[in-house]
Design an enzyme around this catalytic site. Structure first.
Site, PDB file in Angstrom:
ATOM      1  N   HIS A 193      -0.845  -2.642  -4.544  1.00  0.00           N
ATOM      2  CA  HIS A 193      -0.323  -3.578  -5.551  1.00  0.00           C
ATOM      3  C   HIS A 193      -0.358  -3.037  -6.977  1.00  0.00           C
ATOM      4  O   HIS A 193      -0.727  -3.739  -7.919  1.00  0.00           O
ATOM      5  CB  HIS A 193      -1.105  -4.903  -5.481  1.00  0.00           C
ATOM      6  CG  HIS A 193      -0.900  -5.668  -4.202  1.00  0.00           C
ATOM      7  ND1 HIS A 193       0.255  -5.595  -3.456  1.00  0.00           N
ATOM      8  CD2 HIS A 193      -1.713  -6.544  -3.527  1.00  0.00           C
ATOM      9  CE1 HIS A 193       0.147  -6.382  -2.395  1.00  0.00           C
ATOM     10  NE2 HIS A 193      -1.034  -6.958  -2.403  1.00  0.00           N
ATOM     11  N   GLU A 209       5.402 -12.118   1.267  1.00  0.00           N
ATOM     12  CA  GLU A 209       5.763 -11.209   0.174  1.00  0.00           C
ATOM     13  C   GLU A 209       7.006 -10.424   0.600  1.00  0.00           C
ATOM     14  O   GLU A 209       6.912  -9.499   1.397  1.00  0.00           O
ATOM     15  CB  GLU A 209       4.595 -10.259  -0.100  1.00  0.00           C
ATOM     16  CG  GLU A 209       3.280 -10.971  -0.381  1.00  0.00           C
ATOM     17  CD  GLU A 209       2.061 -10.131   0.019  1.00  0.00           C
ATOM     18  OE1 GLU A 209       1.969  -8.965  -0.374  1.00  0.00           O
ATOM     19  OE2 GLU A 209       1.208 -10.660   0.763  1.00  0.00           O
ATOM     20  N   ARG A 261       0.800  -1.228   0.000  1.00  0.00           N
ATOM     21  CA  ARG A 261       0.000   0.000   0.000  1.00  0.00           C
ATOM     22  C   ARG A 261       0.832   1.277   0.000  1.00  0.00           C
ATOM     23  O   ARG A 261       1.908   1.318   0.604  1.00  0.00           O
ATOM     24  CB  ARG A 261      -0.923   0.008   1.225  1.00  0.00           C
ATOM     25  CG  ARG A 261      -1.962  -1.080   1.176  1.00  0.00           C
ATOM     26  CD  ARG A 261      -2.861  -1.115   2.399  1.00  0.00           C
ATOM     27  NE  ARG A 261      -3.934  -2.087   2.176  1.00  0.00           N
ATOM     28  CZ  ARG A 261      -3.773  -3.417   2.297  1.00  0.00           C
ATOM     29  NH1 ARG A 261      -2.619  -3.925   2.673  1.00  0.00           N
ATOM     30  NH2 ARG A 261      -4.791  -4.225   2.055  1.00  0.00           N
ATOM     31  N   HIS A 285       3.293 -12.837  -5.117  1.00  0.00           N
ATOM     32  CA  HIS A 285       2.161 -12.939  -4.196  1.00  0.00           C
ATOM     33  C   HIS A 285       1.600 -14.367  -4.140  1.00  0.00           C
ATOM     34  O   HIS A 285       0.379 -14.572  -4.141  1.00  0.00           O
ATOM     35  CB  HIS A 285       1.079 -11.937  -4.629  1.00  0.00           C
ATOM     36  CG  HIS A 285       0.198 -11.465  -3.512  1.00  0.00           C
ATOM     37  ND1 HIS A 285      -0.651 -12.305  -2.835  1.00  0.00           N
ATOM     38  CD2 HIS A 285       0.041 -10.248  -2.948  1.00  0.00           C
ATOM     39  CE1 HIS A 285      -1.303 -11.612  -1.919  1.00  0.00           C
ATOM     40  NE2 HIS A 285      -0.894 -10.350  -1.965  1.00  0.00           N
TER      41      HIS A 285
HETATM   42  C1  GLA Z   1      -1.538  -8.239   0.531  1.00  0.00           C
HETATM   43  C2  GLA Z   1      -2.151  -7.261   1.454  1.00  0.00           C
HETATM   44  C3  GLA Z   1      -3.462  -7.778   1.931  1.00  0.00           C
HETATM   45  C4  GLA Z   1      -4.360  -8.114   0.775  1.00  0.00           C
HETATM   46  C5  GLA Z   1      -3.655  -9.079  -0.141  1.00  0.00           C
HETATM   47  C6  GLA Z   1      -4.438  -9.357  -1.385  1.00  0.00           C
HETATM   48  O1  GLA Z   1      -1.054  -9.318   1.178  1.00  0.00           O
HETATM   49  O2  GLA Z   1      -1.326  -6.929   2.529  1.00  0.00           O
HETATM   50  O3  GLA Z   1      -4.070  -6.834   2.751  1.00  0.00           O
HETATM   51  O4  GLA Z   1      -4.690  -6.958   0.072  1.00  0.00           O
HETATM   52  O5  GLA Z   1      -2.422  -8.582  -0.514  1.00  0.00           O
HETATM   53  O6  GLA Z   1      -5.724  -9.785  -1.120  1.00  0.00           O
END
Ligand code: GLA
Length: 383
Positions: A137, A348, A112, A211
């Site tokens: 993302h 991630e 984010r 991811h």
């Molecule tokens: C990441 C984010 C989560 C969510 C996933 C996708 O891991 O941190 O909050 O948005 O991606 O669903």
């Protein structure tokens, strides 16, 4: 078996005309291979599925759509190969699943950015907002929804595929034309290595990561509660209600985020803790202890039933540990399996969330004309 039985067996064998037993036939281990096939079409273009197989029979499959990791088949303690990542049987599943980012490369900025805004070299840039008020993302159409250009190679380290994507200046609001290359290699040591390379014609920011959703049991219906995690992180980054880091690097001591010794996931992701409440489980960035820039093991996951172990190594400073909290059973994946909440977890490897707005976080800047590289490897064995 007594002597008479042995004689009877010998006579029977002769009577049937069976060939004499072969002597000394050396069994060669299977050769590593790289095969490809059509995986469906996206916007009129054909997506391809590449399957990498190593000499131990482990396979990893990747596609040029989103440079996505589609499958990893790793052996359990009985030597049985099963898929340990969530995915779909064909490309339509990946195209339709907007939100979970199954196995994709997320970017230009994975994770984010608060209010979709950041300032670089005195200029404020406005990004697409696709997660409440925030950017997540890569925006409305991130790298996960692009068809990348693929090239195959064979190296002493194993079969490999490189995906390249050129993101234009201004795409989703980002400055600079960014060229990203992601190489997947499956090594003879059962490691899936992911190497990243980014370069830009103007200063910009980037945070590419994979991811993938893992469930080491091989059966997503079992959930992930019995997996044991060891994470080499003394600190994590607490978040506000929008999952944006507050800026604090908080100690994990005495919190459900303390995985410095192996811990079962179940009690941790269901713990009574304000941060777990915000995340609806774990959805947090861990500040990895040892110095970023060199490839070092940072997370070890064990699944007792299958005996599978996964070791994650990375050159990155952080890892987002996400326990599949937003999955709700509506998505039917491989073989029609409904992916329920917490059917799998993600690790991630990354710069920290919202780094561009946090002076104390590791920089996510890619300088014009300079190449930034990183590497992450997922290694498997069974015990
Ligand atoms: C990441 C984010 C989560 C969510 C996933 C996708 O891991 O941190 O909050 O948005 O991606 O669903």
């Amino acid at each position: 078996m007594n002597r008479n039985h042995v004689c009877a067996l010998a006579l029977l064998t002769m009577a049937c005309g069976a060939p004499p037993p072969t002597v000394d036939k050396k069994i060669e281990p299977p050769k590593p291979t790289l095969t490809k096939r059509a995986f469906g079409s996206v916007d009129g273009q054909t997506a391809t599925l590449y399957t990498l197989t190593n000499s131990r029979g482990m396979t990893a499959a990747v596609t040029d759509y989103g440079a996505t990791l589609v499958s990893i088949r790793a052996a359990n303690k009985a030597g049985q190969f099963e898929d340990v990542v969530l995915g779909f049987d064909n490309i339509e599943g990946f195209v339709k699943a907007v939100g979970p980012y199954f196995g994709s490369i997320v970017g230009r900025y994975g994770n984010r950015i608060a209010k979709g805004r950041f300032t670089l070299n005195g200029v404020t840039h406005k990004l697409a907002t696709n997660n409440g008020a925030n950017h997540l993302h890569g925006g409305l159409k991130g790298f996960d929804k692009m068809l990348w250009k693929a090239s195959e190679s064979e190296s002493p380290d194993g079969p490999a595929v490189t995906f390249e994507y050129v993101s234009k200046d201004g795409e989703e609001g980002y400055p600079g034309t960014l060229t990203s290359r992601v190489t997947y290699t499956l090594t003879p040591m059962n490691a899936l290595r992911i190497q990243y390379e980014m370069s830009s014609d103007k200063d910009t920011i980037a945070n590419l990561t994979n991811h993938a959703y893992f469930n080491l049991s091989g059966d997503p219906a079992r959930g992930v509660q019995d997996h044991e995690f060891e994470i080499r992180a003394d600190r994590y980054t607490p978040v506000d209600a929008g999952l944006i880091p507050t800026g604090e690097l908080a100690s994990v001591e005495g919190t459900p985020f303390d995985f410095r010794k192996p811990e079962r996931l179940g009690p941790r992701m269901n713990a009574q803790h304000p941060q777990i409440k915000i995340g609806n489980g774990i959805d947090h960035n861990f500040v990895l202890n040892s110095e970023a820039g060199t490839l070092r093991p940072v997370v070890i996951v064990r699944e007792p039933r299958s005996g599978r172990v996964m070791e994650v190594s990375t050159t990155e400073p952080g890892v987002q540990f996400y326990t599949g909290n937003f999955l709700d059973g509506t998505i039917k994946g491989r073989g029609g399996a409904a992916y329920q909440q917490r059917a799998a977890f993600c690790l991630e490897t990354q710069r920290f969330p919202d780094s561009p707005n946090q002076a104390k976080f590791p920089s996510a800047v890619v300088k014009a004309g300079e190449k930034r590289t990183s590497e992450t490897a997922f290694k498997f064995w069974a015990e």
